[in-house]
Design an enzyme around this catalytic site. Structure first.
Site, PDB file in Angstrom:
ATOM      1  N   MET A  62     -21.651   1.192 -10.493  1.00  0.00           N
ATOM      2  CA  MET A  62     -21.753   0.239  -9.384  1.00  0.00           C
ATOM      3  C   MET A  62     -21.414  -1.164  -9.883  1.00  0.00           C
ATOM      4  O   MET A  62     -22.047  -1.649 -10.825  1.00  0.00           O
ATOM      5  CB  MET A  62     -23.164   0.249  -8.785  1.00  0.00           C
ATOM      6  CG  MET A  62     -23.507   1.519  -8.040  1.00  0.00           C
ATOM      7  SD  MET A  62     -25.196   1.488  -7.405  1.00  0.00           S
ATOM      8  CE  MET A  62     -26.138   1.941  -8.861  1.00  0.00           C
ATOM      9  N   VAL A  63     -20.448  -1.793  -9.260  1.00  0.00           N
ATOM     10  CA  VAL A  63     -20.048  -3.148  -9.635  1.00  0.00           C
ATOM     11  C   VAL A  63     -21.271  -4.056  -9.612  1.00  0.00           C
ATOM     12  O   VAL A  63     -22.040  -4.057  -8.639  1.00  0.00           O
ATOM     13  CB  VAL A  63     -18.978  -3.679  -8.655  1.00  0.00           C
ATOM     14  CG1 VAL A  63     -18.646  -5.144  -8.973  1.00  0.00           C
ATOM     15  CG2 VAL A  63     -17.712  -2.827  -8.728  1.00  0.00           C
ATOM     16  N   GLN A  94     -17.125   3.772 -17.487  1.00  0.00           N
ATOM     17  CA  GLN A  94     -16.046   4.031 -16.533  1.00  0.00           C
ATOM     18  C   GLN A  94     -14.956   2.966 -16.636  1.00  0.00           C
ATOM     19  O   GLN A  94     -15.249   1.768 -16.609  1.00  0.00           O
ATOM     20  CB  GLN A  94     -16.538   4.090 -15.091  1.00  0.00           C
ATOM     21  CG  GLN A  94     -15.424   4.647 -14.197  1.00  0.00           C
ATOM     22  CD  GLN A  94     -15.704   4.568 -12.717  1.00  0.00           C
ATOM     23  OE1 GLN A  94     -15.837   3.477 -12.163  1.00  0.00           O
ATOM     24  NE2 GLN A  94     -15.772   5.713 -12.067  1.00  0.00           N
ATOM     25  N   CYS A 146     -11.717   4.499  -6.552  1.00  0.00           N
ATOM     26  CA  CYS A 146     -12.003   3.194  -5.936  1.00  0.00           C
ATOM     27  C   CYS A 146     -10.984   2.907  -4.836  1.00  0.00           C
ATOM     28  O   CYS A 146      -9.775   2.840  -5.099  1.00  0.00           O
ATOM     29  CB  CYS A 146     -11.970   2.085  -6.976  1.00  0.00           C
ATOM     30  SG  CYS A 146     -12.273   0.443  -6.266  1.00  0.00           S
ATOM     31  N   HIS A 193     -16.190  12.273  -4.758  1.00  0.00           N
ATOM     32  CA  HIS A 193     -16.724  11.558  -3.592  1.00  0.00           C
ATOM     33  C   HIS A 193     -16.062  12.192  -2.372  1.00  0.00           C
ATOM     34  O   HIS A 193     -14.837  12.151  -2.239  1.00  0.00           O
ATOM     35  CB  HIS A 193     -16.412  10.067  -3.667  1.00  0.00           C
ATOM     36  CG  HIS A 193     -16.965   9.302  -2.496  1.00  0.00           C
ATOM     37  ND1 HIS A 193     -18.169   8.659  -2.547  1.00  0.00           N
ATOM     38  CD2 HIS A 193     -16.496   9.127  -1.237  1.00  0.00           C
ATOM     39  CE1 HIS A 193     -18.414   8.093  -1.366  1.00  0.00           C
ATOM     40  NE2 HIS A 193     -17.417   8.372  -0.557  1.00  0.00           N
ATOM     41  N   ASN A 199     -20.861  13.469  -4.834  1.00  0.00           N
ATOM     42  CA  ASN A 199     -21.174  12.056  -4.626  1.00  0.00           C
ATOM     43  C   ASN A 199     -20.876  11.683  -3.176  1.00  0.00           C
ATOM     44  O   ASN A 199     -19.906  12.145  -2.596  1.00  0.00           O
ATOM     45  CB  ASN A 199     -20.330  11.217  -5.590  1.00  0.00           C
ATOM     46  CG  ASN A 199     -20.435   9.713  -5.356  1.00  0.00           C
ATOM     47  OD1 ASN A 199     -19.434   9.042  -5.209  1.00  0.00           O
ATOM     48  ND2 ASN A 199     -21.633   9.191  -5.318  1.00  0.00           N
TER      49      ASN A 199
END
Length: 316
Positions: A32-33, A86, A115, A185, A215
């Protein structure tokens, strides 16, 4: 297997690939950024999280700049394992060079192929890689050939195609090149808040012999159990659900006060910048505070003000 998610304590195995062969569903903190940094990883590991990822790091910047390395990647020798770094990358040798730098300090790397942000895709990173299976293969192969440690994992995180056959083909090509596991995801690049296609994750899982991690929209331990049963996934990766409740994997339905106290202690010990310290608390206390309390808490502007508030209202 439901009980495996609830009852298993944090696995003592440090090799991430071994986790997937432990007979239990692997509980994973997503990249997570800004948020999945060392202090937060330390917190979720106290509450039954088995495996943690760093935030996404742009490999080219990381290789080129010592300043980027110092600011983007922090770990410790004691408890921050197993750890996956990552990377966003589009060139095989650059990814290799980045992997070589982190190899002594981490247990594996993950190539971001999921992303959907415009800047990432415009630069050739992230989800656009799901349309370049040969490039993904080349990057995985290079890392496999140049990193001497056979226990160092190489994984990828993807989104799905509208035509699922293309996703299965991508995954099978990655598997053939030696990828350790794949996180899926269950949305396409265009989808943001639409329902997650867990059926697609199930099909991918049935098409592969390596571990698959599910995810997307997993906010509670019950969600994690349901997704495991729907997909057969070997691991469950959670992002926002852990931000809201870092104790989620330990079976808590909302953030316990003990977890908030732990966050305060860990964040202060790590010298976490105030904005990050405060934002994590805003997420954790979302379900504990009234609208009026949020108006007060969310505009606090110093660590001492936050500590006073927590002490006065919650005895923390």
């Amino acid at each position: 297997m439901i009980g495996d998610i609830v009852e298993t304590k944090q696995c003592q195995l440090k090799d991430p690939v071994d986790l997937f062969h432990s007979g239990q569903v692997v509980k994973i903190c997503a990249p997570m950024v800004r948020y999945s940094k060392l202090a937060f990883r330390t917190l979720v590991r106290k509450y039954s999280c088995d495996l943690c990822y760093t935030p996404m790091i742009v490999a080219a910047d990381f290789v080129r700049s010592a300043k980027a390395r110092d600011s983007e990647f922090t770990t410790n020798k004691v408890g921050d394992h197993p750890l996956i770094v990552q990377f966003a990358a589009k060139e095989a040798q650059v990814l290799c060079d980045a992997a070589r730098i982190v190899c002594p300090f981490a247990d594996g790397i993950d190539l971001n192929c999921g992303c959907p942000q415009r800047w990432a895709m415009a630069e050739g990173y992230g989800a656009c890689l799901i349309n370049k299976p040969e490039l993904v293969q080349d990057m995985v192969r290079h890392v496999r050939n140049q990193i001497d440690n056979p226990r160092f994992s190489v994984s990828i995180k993807i989104r799905i195609h509208e035509d699922l056959k293309r996703t299965v083909d991508l995954c099978q090509k990655a598997e053939a090149t030696g990828v350790s596991w794949i996180t899926v995801h269950g949305r396409s690049v265009e989808e943001r808040h639409q329902p997650v296609h867990y059926d697609a994750i199930k099909i991918i899982k049935q098409s592969m012999s390596i571990p698959i991690v599910a995810n997307g929209d997993i906010k509670t331990l019950k969600d994690a159990e349901n997704v495991h049963h729907l997909t057969g996934a070997d691991g469950i990766m959670v992002a926002r659900g852990l931000l809201a409740n870092p104790a989620m994997f330990a079976g808590y339905e909302e953030t316990p006060l003990k977890c908030i106290q732990d966050w305060v202690d860990i964040a202060l010990e790590h010298g976490t910048p105030f904005t990050c310290f405060h934002h994590h608390l805003m997420y954790m206390m979302e379900h504990l505070t009234s609208k009026q309390e949020k108006k007060v808490f969310n505009v606090l502007s110093s660590t001492s003000a936050v500590l006073d508030y927590l002490n006065n209202y919650y005895g923390v």
